[in-house]
Design an enzyme around this catalytic site. Structure first.
Site, mmCIF file in Angstrom:
data_model
loop_
_atom_site.group_PDB
_atom_site.id
_atom_site.type_symbol
_atom_site.label_atom_id
_atom_site.label_comp_id
_atom_site.label_asym_id
_atom_site.label_seq_id
_atom_site.Cartn_x
_atom_site.Cartn_y
_atom_site.Cartn_z
ATOM 1 N N ARG A 231 0.856 -1.181 0.000
ATOM 2 C CA ARG A 231 0.000 0.000 0.000
ATOM 3 C C ARG A 231 0.893 1.233 0.000
ATOM 4 N NH1 ARG A 231 -3.223 -3.060 -1.433
ATOM 5 N NH2 ARG A 231 -5.355 -3.440 -0.701
ATOM 6 N N ASP A 255 4.373 -0.039 -7.225
ATOM 7 C CA ASP A 255 3.087 -0.339 -7.856
ATOM 8 C C ASP A 255 1.949 0.364 -7.127
ATOM 9 O OD1 ASP A 255 1.434 -1.828 -9.776
ATOM 10 O OD2 ASP A 255 0.714 -2.908 -8.002
ATOM 11 N N GLU A 260 -2.643 7.978 -4.771
ATOM 12 C CA GLU A 260 -2.985 7.355 -6.062
ATOM 13 C C GLU A 260 -4.479 7.434 -6.373
ATOM 14 O OE1 GLU A 260 -3.764 2.679 -5.444
ATOM 15 O OE2 GLU A 260 -1.713 3.268 -5.000
ATOM 16 N N HIS A 292 -0.918 0.274 -9.612
ATOM 17 C CA HIS A 292 -1.596 -0.661 -8.694
ATOM 18 C C HIS A 292 -2.188 -1.829 -9.478
ATOM 19 C CE1 HIS A 292 -3.769 -0.797 -4.536
ATOM 20 N NE2 HIS A 292 -3.523 -2.017 -4.974
#
Length: 332
Positions: A231, A255, A260, A292
């Site tokens: 996260r 990622d 985000e 993500h």
């Protein structure tokens, strides 16, 4: 026999196909909408005790209150993490929250890919090749067998990452509040000081928010790499960027990213991005950013849909005399 109804909020097209395919096998009638759950579409949950939400939208207290007033008693989130829902508040208004288990191999495979790309300077190499500059990179790559990898969080995904790393012959150290495997566990400070690569796989909660803060980033080995497929807020981005820009760290592959929400999963080709941190990171040749997407495989998506249906069915079949089960937050 009357079919059980559930509402699937924030449902992508690929998920919708699977829900329509699988739901009849479980005797479930899904109401599917691409829109995330909000106070404006609570009526889609009327008459249903169970709903499903995605990890892409923050579920506010006002939404939880509205769901409770609509007699929703159970939320199955299509994610391993529950950080987009205040689980304790949900419980206080009579709603149980549970995550889903899906193939840990999806994120584990992706994590290894990011590690290899980071230590082999893939971003710079590919960018140069795209403009037909085929000279060798000024910086030589590294081999995993020569490195110490620190794995923070050794749940299903962290354990799968370690299983893969053993095949590369590297030295693996691990940190977890609750050790679960036969890994070589050491204190977090020691892990940061020893590791050439630090990879994050712990759930995000009040104890792990900014787990890698400025002080801990400064403890890391010079030229070490950070991989984050957990996260975004596990990592203090404002502390990370100067360490990358100065060369203190060797690179990062992310990622997930703080802030985000509203950016990842959207098309920004013709719109300005307001996140200054994201823009600064993308300018760095030693930083890889992906939106993500580590979890997003055929296998994992089928697992997610199937286990969402199973979660809701188990809740619905729970004897009423047992009451509402406590909210569940499974480890990543």
């Amino acid at each position: 026999m009357t079919k059980m109804g559930i509402t699937i909020y924030g449902c992508g097209q690929d998920e919708a196909v699977l829900f329509r395919e699988m739901a009849p096998r479980f005797g479930i009638m899904p109401t599917i909408t691409a829109a995330p759950v909000s106070e404006a579409n609570i009526e889609l949950a009327f008459g249903k005790r169970c709903i499903s939400v995605s990890h892409k939208t923050q579920i506010t207290h006002s939404i939880l209150r509205a769901l409770s007033q609509a007699s929703v008693a159970y939320i199955s989130t299509r994610s391993t993490g529950c950080n987009h829902i205040d689980v304790d508040f949900a419980q206080s208004v009579g709603i149980s929250v549970e995550n889903v288990v899906y193939s840990p191999d999806s994120v584990a495979d992706y994590t290894l890919m990011l590690m290899l790309m980071a230590v082999r300077n893939a971003k710079s190499t590919i960018s140069r090749a795209d403009i037909h500059d085929f000279r060798l990179n000024d910086v030589r790559g590294k081999e995993l067998r020569d490195m110490t990898i620190g794995v923070i969080g050794t749940g299903r995904i962290g354990a799968a990452v370690m299983n893969r790393l053993r095949g590369f012959g590297c030295h693996i150290v691990a940190y977890d509040h609750h050790p679960k495997t036969s890994a070589n566990y050491i204190p977090l400070d020691e892990l940061l000081q020893q590791s050439d690569i630090v990879t994050l796989h712990t759930p995000l909660n009040v104890d792990t928010d900014h787990l890698l803060n400025r002080q801990r980033i400064e403890q890391m080995k010079y030229s070490a790499f950070i991989i984050n497929t957990g996260r975004g807020s596990l990592l203090d981005t404002e502390a990370l960027i100067p360490a990358l820009e100065s060369g203190r760290l060797g690179g990062a592959a992310l990622d997930v990213l703080e802030g985000e929400e509203g950016i990842f999963y959207a098309d920004y080709r013709n719109k300005p991005i307001e996140s200054k941190l994201l823009l600064r990171l993308q300018k760095l040749p030693n930083v890889l950013i992906t939106p993500h997407t580590a979890y997003y495989t055929d296998h994992a998506l089928r697992d997610t849909v199937e286990n969402t249906l199973i979660n809701c069915l188990k809740f619905e079949r729970r004897p009423s005399c047992l009451g509402t089960p406590p909210s569940t937050k499974m480890v990543i």
